[in-house]
Motif scaffolding. Structure first.
Motif, PDB file in Angstrom:
ATOM      1  N   ASN A 109       3.062   4.651  -8.226  1.00 39.68           N
ATOM      2  CA  ASN A 109       1.603   4.728  -8.206  1.00 39.68           C
ATOM      3  C   ASN A 109       1.035   3.319  -8.281  1.00 39.68           C
ATOM      4  O   ASN A 109       1.784   2.329  -8.262  1.00 39.68           O
ATOM      5  CB  ASN A 109       1.083   5.598  -9.352  1.00 39.68           C
ATOM      6  CG  ASN A 109       1.593   5.129 -10.700  1.00 39.68           C
ATOM      7  OD1 ASN A 109       1.427   3.975 -11.062  1.00 39.68           O
ATOM      8  ND2 ASN A 109       2.252   6.035 -11.444  1.00 39.68           N
ATOM      9  N   SER A 110      -0.276   3.223  -8.367  1.00 43.92           N
ATOM     10  CA  SER A 110      -0.928   1.914  -8.364  1.00 43.92           C
ATOM     11  C   SER A 110      -0.657   1.113  -9.629  1.00 43.92           C
ATOM     12  O   SER A 110      -0.966  -0.077  -9.690  1.00 43.92           O
ATOM     13  CB  SER A 110      -2.448   2.081  -8.176  1.00 43.92           C
ATOM     14  OG  SER A 110      -2.986   2.867  -9.230  1.00 43.92           O
TER      15      SER A 110
ATOM     16  N   PHE B 227       0.846  -1.194   0.000  1.00 44.59           N
ATOM     17  CA  PHE B 227       0.000   0.000   0.000  1.00 44.59           C
ATOM     18  C   PHE B 227       0.882   1.246   0.000  1.00 44.59           C
ATOM     19  O   PHE B 227       1.885   1.303   0.718  1.00 44.59           O
ATOM     20  CB  PHE B 227      -0.909   0.023   1.231  1.00 44.59           C
ATOM     21  CG  PHE B 227      -1.639  -1.271   1.468  1.00 44.59           C
ATOM     22  CD1 PHE B 227      -2.724  -1.596   0.693  1.00 44.59           C
ATOM     23  CD2 PHE B 227      -1.223  -2.152   2.449  1.00 44.59           C
ATOM     24  CE1 PHE B 227      -3.407  -2.789   0.898  1.00 44.59           C
ATOM     25  CE2 PHE B 227      -1.886  -3.349   2.661  1.00 44.59           C
ATOM     26  CZ  PHE B 227      -2.985  -3.664   1.883  1.00 44.59           C
ATOM     27  N   ILE B 228       0.486   2.226  -0.785  1.00 42.45           N
ATOM     28  CA  ILE B 228       1.180   3.516  -0.800  1.00 42.45           C
ATOM     29  C   ILE B 228       0.565   4.390   0.281  1.00 42.45           C
ATOM     30  O   ILE B 228      -0.605   4.766   0.203  1.00 42.45           O
ATOM     31  CB  ILE B 228       1.063   4.188  -2.173  1.00 42.45           C
ATOM     32  CG1 ILE B 228       1.665   3.290  -3.269  1.00 42.45           C
ATOM     33  CG2 ILE B 228       1.748   5.561  -2.171  1.00 42.45           C
ATOM     34  CD1 ILE B 228       1.393   3.776  -4.673  1.00 42.45           C
ATOM     35  N   ASN B 229       1.345   4.687   1.298  1.00 42.28           N
ATOM     36  CA  ASN B 229       0.882   5.522   2.414  1.00 42.28           C
ATOM     37  C   ASN B 229       1.364   6.943   2.164  1.00 42.28           C
ATOM     38  O   ASN B 229       2.497   7.307   2.508  1.00 42.28           O
ATOM     39  CB  ASN B 229       1.425   4.977   3.737  1.00 42.28           C
ATOM     40  CG  ASN B 229       0.808   5.649   4.946  1.00 42.28           C
ATOM     41  OD1 ASN B 229       0.455   6.816   4.897  1.00 42.28           O
ATOM     42  ND2 ASN B 229       0.694   4.907   6.036  1.00 42.28           N
ATOM     43  N   ASN B 230       0.518   7.757   1.556  1.00 39.66           N
ATOM     44  CA  ASN B 230       0.912   9.123   1.215  1.00 39.66           C
ATOM     45  C   ASN B 230       1.108   9.997   2.442  1.00 39.66           C
ATOM     46  O   ASN B 230       1.901  10.951   2.419  1.00 39.66           O
ATOM     47  CB  ASN B 230      -0.139   9.755   0.291  1.00 39.66           C
ATOM     48  CG  ASN B 230      -0.102   9.167  -1.111  1.00 39.66           C
ATOM     49  OD1 ASN B 230       0.977   8.882  -1.626  1.00 39.66           O
ATOM     50  ND2 ASN B 230      -1.261   8.950  -1.710  1.00 39.66           N
ATOM     51  N   GLU B 231       0.414   9.662   3.515  1.00 35.44           N
ATOM     52  CA  GLU B 231       0.543  10.459   4.737  1.00 35.44           C
ATOM     53  C   GLU B 231       1.935  10.318   5.341  1.00 35.44           C
ATOM     54  O   GLU B 231       2.550  11.303   5.752  1.00 35.44           O
ATOM     55  CB  GLU B 231      -0.513  10.022   5.749  1.00 35.44           C
ATOM     56  CG  GLU B 231      -0.491  10.838   7.041  1.00 35.44           C
ATOM     57  CD  GLU B 231      -1.580  10.417   8.002  1.00 35.44           C
ATOM     58  OE1 GLU B 231      -1.533  10.871   9.158  1.00 35.44           O
ATOM     59  OE2 GLU B 231      -2.470   9.635   7.597  1.00 35.44           O
TER      60      GLU B 231
ATOM     61  N   LEU C  79       5.983   2.990   1.611  1.00 34.05           N
ATOM     62  CA  LEU C  79       5.323   1.828   1.037  1.00 34.05           C
ATOM     63  C   LEU C  79       5.126   0.852   2.190  1.00 34.05           C
ATOM     64  O   LEU C  79       6.094   0.419   2.820  1.00 34.05           O
ATOM     65  CB  LEU C  79       6.171   1.179  -0.061  1.00 34.05           C
ATOM     66  CG  LEU C  79       5.544  -0.094  -0.638  1.00 34.05           C
ATOM     67  CD1 LEU C  79       4.505   0.258  -1.686  1.00 34.05           C
ATOM     68  CD2 LEU C  79       6.590  -1.025  -1.224  1.00 34.05           C
ATOM     69  N   ASP C  80       3.875   0.507   2.485  1.00 29.30           N
ATOM     70  CA  ASP C  80       3.571  -0.414   3.576  1.00 29.30           C
ATOM     71  C   ASP C  80       3.376  -1.804   2.995  1.00 29.30           C
ATOM     72  O   ASP C  80       2.476  -2.028   2.168  1.00 29.30           O
ATOM     73  CB  ASP C  80       2.309   0.028   4.319  1.00 29.30           C
ATOM     74  CG  ASP C  80       2.509   1.361   5.030  1.00 29.30           C
ATOM     75  OD1 ASP C  80       3.672   1.813   5.123  1.00 29.30           O
ATOM     76  OD2 ASP C  80       1.513   1.951   5.475  1.00 29.30           O
TER      77      ASP C  80
ATOM     78  N   VAL D 222      -3.325   2.497  -3.193  1.00 30.20           N
ATOM     79  CA  VAL D 222      -3.211   3.714  -2.390  1.00 30.20           C
ATOM     80  C   VAL D 222      -3.952   3.490  -1.083  1.00 30.20           C
ATOM     81  O   VAL D 222      -5.133   3.142  -1.078  1.00 30.20           O
ATOM     82  CB  VAL D 222      -3.776   4.931  -3.143  1.00 30.20           C
ATOM     83  CG1 VAL D 222      -3.676   6.186  -2.280  1.00 30.20           C
ATOM     84  CG2 VAL D 222      -3.026   5.127  -4.456  1.00 30.20           C
ATOM     85  N   LEU D 223      -3.276   3.681   0.047  1.00 32.46           N
ATOM     86  CA  LEU D 223      -3.816   3.305   1.349  1.00 32.46           C
ATOM     87  C   LEU D 223      -5.081   4.050   1.695  1.00 32.46           C
ATOM     88  O   LEU D 223      -6.024   3.473   2.222  1.00 32.46           O
ATOM     89  CB  LEU D 223      -2.755   3.551   2.433  1.00 32.46           C
ATOM     90  CG  LEU D 223      -3.095   3.015   3.824  1.00 32.46           C
ATOM     91  CD1 LEU D 223      -3.275   1.516   3.796  1.00 32.46           C
ATOM     92  CD2 LEU D 223      -2.026   3.401   4.825  1.00 32.46           C
ATOM     93  N   GLU D 224      -5.151   5.345   1.379  1.00 23.27           N
ATOM     94  CA  GLU D 224      -6.339   6.117   1.767  1.00 23.27           C
ATOM     95  C   GLU D 224      -7.595   5.526   1.133  1.00 23.27           C
ATOM     96  O   GLU D 224      -8.614   5.358   1.791  1.00 23.27           O
ATOM     97  CB  GLU D 224      -6.218   7.585   1.331  1.00 23.27           C
ATOM     98  CG  GLU D 224      -5.148   8.365   2.049  1.00 23.27           C
ATOM     99  CD  GLU D 224      -3.804   8.235   1.371  1.00 23.27           C
ATOM    100  OE1 GLU D 224      -2.911   9.027   1.698  1.00 23.27           O
ATOM    101  OE2 GLU D 224      -3.643   7.370   0.506  1.00 23.27           O
ATOM    102  N   THR D 225      -7.498   5.172  -0.134  1.00 23.27           N
ATOM    103  CA  THR D 225      -8.651   4.595  -0.818  1.00 23.27           C
ATOM    104  C   THR D 225      -9.007   3.256  -0.244  1.00 23.27           C
ATOM    105  O   THR D 225     -10.163   2.929  -0.018  1.00 23.27           O
ATOM    106  CB  THR D 225      -8.344   4.459  -2.322  1.00 23.27           C
ATOM    107  OG1 THR D 225      -7.996   5.732  -2.836  1.00 23.27           O
ATOM    108  CG2 THR D 225      -9.526   3.891  -3.070  1.00 23.27           C
ATOM    109  N   LEU D 226      -7.985   2.447   0.041  1.00 25.98           N
ATOM    110  CA  LEU D 226      -8.237   1.113   0.551  1.00 25.98           C
ATOM    111  C   LEU D 226      -8.908   1.153   1.911  1.00 25.98           C
ATOM    112  O   LEU D 226      -9.913   0.513   2.141  1.00 25.98           O
ATOM    113  CB  LEU D 226      -6.914   0.333   0.636  1.00 25.98           C
ATOM    114  CG  LEU D 226      -7.091  -1.102   1.076  1.00 25.98           C
ATOM    115  CD1 LEU D 226      -7.471  -1.974  -0.094  1.00 25.98           C
ATOM    116  CD2 LEU D 226      -5.841  -1.628   1.738  1.00 25.98           C
TER     117      LEU D 226
END
Length: 659
Positions: free
Chosen positions: A233-234, A174-178, A182-183, A257-261
């Motif tokens: 990106n995804s 997951f991309i953690n933009n905050e 990368l998680d 993208v983590l926020e969406t997930l």
């Protein structure tokens, strides 16, 4: 002759004298050419680099600085390098940088391909360029010209090949933009003392930043810092090596993208589960049982509303409890380290054997109109004697026979449920059960809807008898699945049990003596139990995964990477003999001449991963795509950054639209 020219001549002669041998001193390392000695295998050679103390060279992704080895075969012309295998690297810090590479020694196995016959007298011309560093970095090279017979013959190339990871570890990324990380989430390891992700993708990560590991009691989470100028990106396909304790595993994942997930996915998966459960009522494996339940509801057309409500609710409760029981079993098995997926129970020949005999028994009960006093087998076929337990048992049986089917939307939801923590598993299975039971919940909320069904009449007895034949068909299909899991002896024993069941049911239909009926039931149960026990030690690998066909290639753990590295398009069919949806898709779409000819004309490699019997490797691959069950269909071509997932239900048109 001037002294300066003499020195140049001596150096030239010295270099030439070294180049005709199998090893060369490049200044800070000794480079040598190896071949495999244990067998005649001219497809692999090895370039070994013995480094001076304190010096190092680099992995395929060197990290913050450096560069990988470059090898060129100058001759023969028809011999080419197919792939250079890079052994697992180690961390080589150089404050404030972090690099990946090798100290002391490393051997790079190289796979070659040739239309030229290689014999002992074949002359090879190599050019090897590598960057070697200590406090300074020096590009060094070695040029070889020698016969194949002059290669160093040792077991070292084979031993270094064994260090190359061939298992792809299932991870979610997951991309953690905050946090700008990368998680990477994974499980299956009891205790981790050392972990590190070596990415193959360059210019994405902050290599010098520490990778942080945490554990929530169910899954591990590795946080990897992303470079500020990264364009991840995804659509990015991440590849690399995951070092866990002393082992190395391949990683291949497209991040979300983590926020969406986090904000949307659980709600989306709950919706998918509900819709999938609703559609599951119409799937071929469930339809015969559901039809009988509808038939029993038709009989209640003249009954009180309270009876309709109670039977509808009890059936729904049977469905919900059964799905939650499966969720509890899955959670428990997963906690013990088992890797399981949807339909896992039908990978057991014991379950298949018992279920097939149960279908035979139900078929005879329906066809001969026998009243054994057993609610489960009567399935509410008698209005006067129907009970709430009959409705509950029918709900349980409907869930059991639903296992081989996967409805649209179900695959993604079940995959999410089994890959995430138990806090997600139970809600998704609950939503799936509510969707499956929804028509009956609706009937309980509005009993007057039963008046919309056809009126009771003699047609119901004809229909009930007719429904025996789908039961027999289901039993025959399960017999075929059983034949792919066990030996011939066990298969014959199961057929004999069916024969015995037929005789005893015929005898029962000719008498009203309750003792004879009771004895017949006991004989059937004891025979089924004895036959099931006897399956032990008979299980053999006779599944269809041993079959060979000109139409497809058998899937293995490394074949995807091999095809990607060679820019070859591929289509993967994850299937199983016990999966009715899979078999229908193969007959309707995948086996059609149009589709097969299209695969051949477009040079698409058609891969089949058969999950009829338990296979941890196939389950790991399914998890890589966010699934834990079949069917699953994957397509990739060189123009794609990540593989494409096709729908669970296929037609020729759907395949062509996606390809």
């Amino acid at each position: 002759m001037p002294i300066k020219n003499l020195r140049f001549l001596y150096l030239l002669l010295a270099f030439y004298s070294l180049s005709i041998y199998s090893q060369i001193d490049t200044g800070h390392s000794i480079v040598s050419i190896h071949k495999i000695s244990e067998k005649i295998d001219k497809n692999f050679i090895g370039i070994k680099v013995d480094l001076d103390d304190g010096w190092h060279t680099y992995w395929k992704n060197p990290g913050d600085a450096g560069g990988p080895i470059i090898v060129k075969i100058l001759s023969p012309e028809k011999v080419n390098i197919k792939k250079i295998y890079f052994p697992p690297p180690e961390l080589i810090p150089y404050e404030p940088l972090m690099t990946y590479g090798y100290k002391e020694e490393v051997l790079f196995p190289i796979e070659i391909e040739s239309t030229h016959l290689i014999d002992e007298d074949t002359v090879f011309d190599f050019e090897v360029n590598l960057l070697i560093c200590e406090d300074v970095c020096i590009p060094e090279s070695a040029v070889f010209s020698l016969k194949y017979s002059e290669f160093i013959a040792t077991d070292e190339t084979t031993e270094w090949l064994k260090t190359i990871p061939d298992i792809t570890y299932p991870v979610l990324t997951f991309i953690n933009n905050e946090n700008n990380t990368l998680d990477m989430k994974f499980s299956g390891i009891d205790e981790i003392s050392d972990v590190y992700f070596f990415p193959e993708n360059e210019n994405i990560f902050n290599y010098a930043a520490k990778q942080k590991l945490s554990y929530d009691g169910k899954n591990y989470l590795l946080e990897i810092n992303i470079d500020e100028i990264s364009n991840i990106n995804s659509q990015t396909l991440l590849t690399g090596l995951l070092k866990i304790n002393d082992g190395y595993y391949k990683v291949k994942s497209s991040p979300k993208v983590l926020e969406t997930l986090e904000s949307n996915s659980i709600l989306k998966m709950l919706l998918f589960a509900f819709i999938g459960g609703l559609i599951l009522n119409l799937m071929p494996c469930v339809f015969p049982v559901i039809s009988l339940k509808v038939l029993s509801m038709v009989k209640m057309g003249g009954e009180s509303k309270s009876k309709i409500i109670s039977h509808s609710l009890i059936f729904s409760i049977g469905v919900v409890i059964s799905f939650l029981a499966i969720a509890a079993l899955v959670t428990y098995l997963r906690s013990t380290g088992e890797m399981i997926g949807w339909g896992f129970q039908l990978q057991s020949p014991y379950v298949v054997s018992i279920l097939s005999s149960l279908m035979i028994i139900i078929g005879f009960v329906l066809l001969l109109d026998i009243n054994l006093g057993l609610s489960l087998t009567r399935l509410g076929s008698s209005t006067n004697n129907s009970s709430l337990f009959s409705s509950f048992s029918t709900g349980v049986l409907a869930v059991i026979v639903a296992s081989p089917c996967t409805a649209p939307f179900m695959g993604a939801a079940i995959g999410y449920a089994l890959l995430e923590s138990s806090s997600s598993t139970y809600p998704i299975f609950l939503s799936l059960s509510i969707g499956f039971a929804f028509p009956y919940i609706l009937l309980a909320l509005k009993p007057s809807l039963i008046q919309k069904l056809p009126k009771p009449g003699n047609w119901m007895n004809v229909f009930k008898e007719f429904m025996a034949f789908p039961m027999f068909a289901t039993a025959i299909w399960l017999l075929w699945v059983f034949s792919l899991q066990v030996s011939t002896n066990s298969l014959i024993e199961l057929i004999l049990i069916w024969f015995l069941i037929g005789i005893l049911f015929w005898l029962t239909s000719k008498t009203n003596n309750q003792i004879i009926k009771l004895v017949s039931i006991l004989i059937v149960l004891i025979s089924i139990f004895a036959q099931t026990i006897n399956i032990n030690n008979e299980i053999t690998k006779t599944s269809s995964d041993q079959s060979k066909s000109n139409d497809y290639v058998l899937w293995n753990q490394t074949i995807e990477d091999d095809l990607v590295s060679n820019n070859k398009s591929f289509f993967i069919n994850y299937t199983a003999a016990w999966c009715i949806t899979c078999q229908a898709n193969e007959k309707i779409a995948l086996s059609s001449l149009k589709v097969q000819n299209y695969f051949k004309s477009q040079d698409i490699t058609y891969l089949k991963a058969d999950w009829t019997n338990k296979s941890p490797e196939i389950l790991e691959s399914l998890k890589k795509y966010g699934r834990t069950g079949v069917p699953l269909y994957i397509y990739w071509e060189p123009s794609m950054s990540e593989p494409r997932v096709l729908p669970a239900i296929l037609t020729e048109k759907i395949i062509f639209d996606y390809l």
